[in-house]
Design a protein around this motif. Structure first.
Motif, PDB file in Angstrom:
ATOM      1  N   ALA A  65       0.831  -1.218   0.000  1.00  0.00           N
ATOM      2  CA  ALA A  65       0.000   0.000   0.000  1.00  0.00           C
ATOM      3  C   ALA A  65       0.863   1.264   0.000  1.00  0.00           C
ATOM      4  O   ALA A  65       0.568   2.221  -0.722  1.00  0.00           O
ATOM      5  N   LEU A  66       1.925   1.263   0.789  1.00  0.00           N
ATOM      6  CA  LEU A  66       2.806   2.439   0.826  1.00  0.00           C
ATOM      7  C   LEU A  66       3.528   2.640  -0.501  1.00  0.00           C
ATOM      8  O   LEU A  66       3.693   3.774  -0.963  1.00  0.00           O
ATOM      9  N   CYS A 167      -5.368   5.562  -1.803  1.00  0.00           N
ATOM     10  CA  CYS A 167      -4.375   4.845  -0.994  1.00  0.00           C
ATOM     11  C   CYS A 167      -4.331   5.385   0.430  1.00  0.00           C
ATOM     12  O   CYS A 167      -4.295   4.608   1.392  1.00  0.00           O
ATOM     13  N   ILE A 168      -4.333   6.699   0.578  1.00  0.00           N
ATOM     14  CA  ILE A 168      -4.306   7.305   1.918  1.00  0.00           C
ATOM     15  C   ILE A 168      -5.547   6.882   2.701  1.00  0.00           C
ATOM     16  O   ILE A 168      -5.451   6.501   3.882  1.00  0.00           O
ATOM     17  N   ALA A 169      -6.713   6.926   2.058  1.00  0.00           N
ATOM     18  CA  ALA A 169      -7.947   6.518   2.733  1.00  0.00           C
ATOM     19  C   ALA A 169      -7.895   5.043   3.111  1.00  0.00           C
ATOM     20  O   ALA A 169      -8.301   4.666   4.226  1.00  0.00           O
ATOM     21  N   GLY A 170      -7.384   4.207   2.229  1.00  0.00           N
ATOM     22  CA  GLY A 170      -7.269   2.779   2.520  1.00  0.00           C
ATOM     23  C   GLY A 170      -6.303   2.492   3.654  1.00  0.00           C
ATOM     24  O   GLY A 170      -6.581   1.666   4.530  1.00  0.00           O
ATOM     25  N   ILE A 171      -5.164   3.186   3.649  1.00  0.00           N
ATOM     26  CA  ILE A 171      -4.176   2.997   4.711  1.00  0.00           C
ATOM     27  C   ILE A 171      -4.738   3.473   6.050  1.00  0.00           C
ATOM     28  O   ILE A 171      -4.624   2.781   7.065  1.00  0.00           O
ATOM     29  N   ALA A 172      -5.365   4.643   6.054  1.00  0.00           N
ATOM     30  CA  ALA A 172      -5.944   5.172   7.298  1.00  0.00           C
ATOM     31  C   ALA A 172      -7.065   4.269   7.809  1.00  0.00           C
ATOM     32  O   ALA A 172      -7.136   3.955   9.000  1.00  0.00           O
ATOM     33  N   GLY A 173      -7.935   3.828   6.894  1.00  0.00           N
ATOM     34  CA  GLY A 173      -9.021   2.940   7.291  1.00  0.00           C
ATOM     35  C   GLY A 173      -8.517   1.598   7.787  1.00  0.00           C
ATOM     36  O   GLY A 173      -9.017   1.058   8.774  1.00  0.00           O
TER      37      GLY A 173
END
Length: 190
Positions: A65-66, A167-173
Motif C-alpha cells: 500500500a505504501l 491509498c491514503i484513505a485505505g491505509i488510514a481505514g
C-alpha cells in the motif's frame, strides 16, 4: 487499438513489479521477525506465519500500500519503492533488535516512546547481524532492479491524485480498523 495496448505495457510492468516488490519487502519483514527470537526455531516460526492467512496479509499489505501511495504521489516507481520499503524495513529492524534484546515485539505504543527507547538502546551494543545484512542487501537489490528495469513514469496527474487519495484513505481505514483491533491481534498471535 494495438498502439494503446503497447503504451499500457510499461505501466502494467511497473504495476506488477511494484506489487511484487511490496510483497518481497513484506516477506523480508516476516523473515526478520522469525530470526529475532533466539529461543524459538526460526524455520518453524516462519512457517507458522504462512499458516495464518490473516497474519500474512497484515504483514504484506503495508509495504504494498505504501509503495502504491508513493508511486502515485510522485509518479516514479523508484520513489514508490523507497517510500514503501524504507519505513517498513526501519520498523522491522527496530522490532528485530527489540525482540533480540528484550524478548518482546515492537508495539504501536512503543512508537510513542521513541525518545525513551533511544536512551535504552544506548545501553546495548547492537550487532550488525548477517540476518540484517541479508535483508538490506535484498532491499538494495530491489531498488537497483527498479532503477534499471522499471523506468515507467506515471504522468496523468488526475489519476495520480485520485489514486493517492484512495491509498491514503485505505491505509488510514486499515490502520484504524485492522491494525488497532485487539480481536485481530488475538487472531494473529502465534
Amino acid at each position: 487499438m494495438a498502439r494503446i495496448r503497447l503504451k499500457a505495457l510499461p505501466h502494467l510492468w511497473a504495476a506488477g513489479c511494484l506489487t511484487a516488490l511490496g510483497i518481497l519487502i513484506g516477506l523480508l519483514i516476516l523473515f526478520l521477525g522469525s530470526m529475532a527470537y533466539i529461543k524459538l526455531p526460526s524455520s518453524e516460526l516462519l512457517r507458522s506465519y504462512f499458516q495464518n492467512p490473516l497474519l500474512l496479509a497484515l504483514n504484506l499489505l503495508p509495504p504494498v500500500a505504501l509503495m502504491w501511495m508513493f508511486y502515485l504521489l510522485f509518479g516514479r516507481v523508484w520513489a514508490g519503492y523507497l517510500g514503501g520499503a524504507v519505513p517498513c524495513l526501519m520498523v522491522a529492524i527496530v522490532n528485530y533488535y527489540k525482540i533480540s534484546l528484550r524478548g518482546d515485539p515492537l508495539l504501536g505504543a512503543d512508537l510513542l516512546l521513541a525518545g525513551e527507547a533511544a536512551g535504552i538502546v544506548g545501553g546495548y551494543t547492537l550487532e550488525y547481524t548477517t540476518t540484517v545484512q541479508a535483508v538490506l542487501i535484498c532491499a538494495a537489490a530491489g531498488f537497483f532492479f527498479v532503477l534499471l528495469l522499471v523506468p515507467a513514469k506515471l504522468k496523468c496527474k488526475p489519476l495520480r491524485l485520485v489514486g493517492t487519495l484512495v491509498c491514503i484513505a485505505g491505509i488510514a481505514g486499515g490502520f484504524a480498523s485492522l491494525y488497532t483491533s485487539s480481536d485481530i491481534y488475538a487472531k494473529t498471535k502465534n
